[in-house]
Write an enzyme that holds these catalytic residues in place. Sequence first.
Site, mmCIF file in Angstrom:
data_model
loop_
_atom_site.group_PDB
_atom_site.id
_atom_site.type_symbol
_atom_site.label_atom_id
_atom_site.label_comp_id
_atom_site.label_asym_id
_atom_site.label_seq_id
_atom_site.Cartn_x
_atom_site.Cartn_y
_atom_site.Cartn_z
ATOM 1 N N SER A 189 -9.861 -24.654 19.858
ATOM 2 C CA SER A 189 -11.211 -24.297 20.327
ATOM 3 C C SER A 189 -12.272 -24.387 19.226
ATOM 4 O O SER A 189 -13.198 -23.574 19.176
ATOM 5 C CB SER A 189 -11.214 -22.903 20.970
ATOM 6 O OG SER A 189 -10.395 -22.895 22.123
ATOM 7 N N LYS A 248 -6.527 -36.307 23.785
ATOM 8 C CA LYS A 248 -5.491 -35.999 24.782
ATOM 9 C C LYS A 248 -5.494 -37.073 25.884
ATOM 10 O O LYS A 248 -5.755 -38.233 25.590
ATOM 11 C CB LYS A 248 -5.689 -34.586 25.320
ATOM 12 C CG LYS A 248 -5.817 -33.567 24.176
ATOM 13 C CD LYS A 248 -5.672 -32.144 24.597
ATOM 14 C CE LYS A 248 -5.783 -31.250 23.356
ATOM 15 N NZ LYS A 248 -5.553 -29.854 23.638
ATOM 16 N N ASN A 306 -8.814 -35.193 18.898
ATOM 17 C CA ASN A 306 -7.632 -35.423 19.732
ATOM 18 C C ASN A 306 -8.108 -35.501 21.179
ATOM 19 O O ASN A 306 -8.408 -34.481 21.786
ATOM 20 C CB ASN A 306 -6.643 -34.260 19.523
ATOM 21 C CG ASN A 306 -5.468 -34.321 20.484
ATOM 22 O OD1 ASN A 306 -5.253 -35.325 21.167
ATOM 23 N ND2 ASN A 306 -4.709 -33.233 20.547
ATOM 24 N N GLU A 359 -2.420 -24.950 14.414
ATOM 25 C CA GLU A 359 -3.078 -24.738 15.699
ATOM 26 C C GLU A 359 -2.393 -23.589 16.443
ATOM 27 O O GLU A 359 -1.344 -23.798 17.062
ATOM 28 C CB GLU A 359 -2.990 -26.001 16.562
ATOM 29 C CG GLU A 359 -3.625 -27.217 15.939
ATOM 30 C CD GLU A 359 -3.982 -28.256 16.991
ATOM 31 O OE1 GLU A 359 -5.170 -28.576 17.093
ATOM 32 O OE2 GLU A 359 -3.089 -28.716 17.721
ATOM 33 N N HIS A 411 2.473 -31.998 18.375
ATOM 34 C CA HIS A 411 1.437 -31.165 18.993
ATOM 35 C C HIS A 411 2.117 -30.159 19.920
ATOM 36 O O HIS A 411 3.136 -30.474 20.543
ATOM 37 C CB HIS A 411 0.461 -32.056 19.778
ATOM 38 C CG HIS A 411 -0.736 -31.286 20.260
ATOM 39 N ND1 HIS A 411 -0.689 -30.482 21.373
ATOM 40 C CD2 HIS A 411 -1.989 -31.183 19.763
ATOM 41 C CE1 HIS A 411 -1.880 -29.913 21.529
ATOM 42 N NE2 HIS A 411 -2.689 -30.320 20.572
ATOM 43 N N GLU A 419 1.485 -29.209 22.791
ATOM 44 C CA GLU A 419 1.667 -29.689 24.176
ATOM 45 C C GLU A 419 2.907 -30.580 24.277
ATOM 46 O O GLU A 419 3.611 -30.568 25.280
ATOM 47 C CB GLU A 419 0.390 -30.414 24.640
ATOM 48 C CG GLU A 419 -0.725 -29.419 24.937
ATOM 49 C CD GLU A 419 -2.134 -29.952 24.753
ATOM 50 O OE1 GLU A 419 -2.334 -31.176 24.680
ATOM 51 O OE2 GLU A 419 -3.060 -29.110 24.681
ATOM 52 N N GLY A 469 -7.598 -24.962 23.761
ATOM 53 C CA GLY A 469 -8.189 -25.182 25.082
ATOM 54 C C GLY A 469 -8.555 -23.904 25.818
ATOM 55 O O GLY A 469 -8.812 -23.921 27.018
HETATM 56 P P1 PGA Z 1 -8.986 -27.694 21.661
HETATM 57 O O1 PGA Z 1 -7.642 -28.526 21.330
HETATM 58 O O2 PGA Z 1 -9.974 -28.016 20.584
HETATM 59 O O3 PGA Z 1 -9.415 -28.194 23.014
HETATM 60 O O4 PGA Z 1 -8.612 -26.251 21.675
HETATM 61 C C1 PGA Z 1 -7.186 -28.671 20.011
HETATM 62 C C2 PGA Z 1 -5.896 -29.448 20.019
HETATM 63 O O5 PGA Z 1 -5.108 -29.314 20.969
HETATM 64 O O6 PGA Z 1 -5.620 -30.227 19.092
#
Ligand code: PGA
Length: 255
Positions: A217, A11, A9, A171, A99, A101, A177
């Site tokens: 992460s 982003k 992903n 998640e 997601h 976000e 993140g």
């Molecule tokens: P990350 O993000 O691996 O940077 O923690 C995962 C995601 O948001 O799908």
Amino acid sequence: MRRPLIAGNWKMYKTHLEAMTLVQQLAHELAGHDFERVEVAVCPPFTSLRTIQTLIDSDRYEFGLGAQNMHVDKEGAFTGEVSPSMLKALDVDYVILGHSERRELFGETDEGVNAKVRAAFATEMTPIMCVGETESEREAGETEPKVERQVKAGLAGLKPDAVRKIVIAYEPIWAIGTGKTATPQDAQGTISFIRRLLGSDFGAEVAGDTRILYGGSVKAGNAASLLGQADIDGALVGGASLDGGEFAAIVKAAK
Ligand code: PGA
């Protein structure tokens, strides 16, 4: 048998030119990789989908292509939005939906996610539907009820055959993140809880076929222990997917 899926992903990172470089680097790192055994998908921003699709076609890369969101309607006066059929015309295989976000920053609801999940299936794309709890929900012991609500609402009205094809990404929001990862045991625990939910709502066979990923992460250093868990069928990778070498190492860690 559930074929593991490692999805990147990206982003809101990478211009279309940078995206090309990253995909070429990834292809180089994964030369000789058996994509039938472990599937790999990249989910760049909308502006890079056409570029990456062309690259996949011309260089015969075996990567799947994913988008990170879409509008629910076929077309219409929705300034700034992108429709399912526009993505399908670009040979998009996957679309990340719900997601955290999008839910937290753009007000997406369980009902809205459900409508998009149905629209993705209606357009013959596979949703990667994201669920997960916040840190305070986790501390209050509300992980399972929260995830249960999201899964049930997100899958409402789907036929068992659709549920079998969907990809669910668990998640935990506090792990996205942040560099904090769920322990492999905790991730396995919640993911097997999701699988039991699928079993009681859609039957054991469907539950045994549906792929459930972990995200939050995931890095080269922790991938093997997470992906080694019985119910974890792959990873949705954010930050570490922006580096070809690191992402390839995660793919290689998947058994
Ligand atoms: P990350 O993000 O691996 O940077 O923690 C995962 C995601 O948001 O799908």
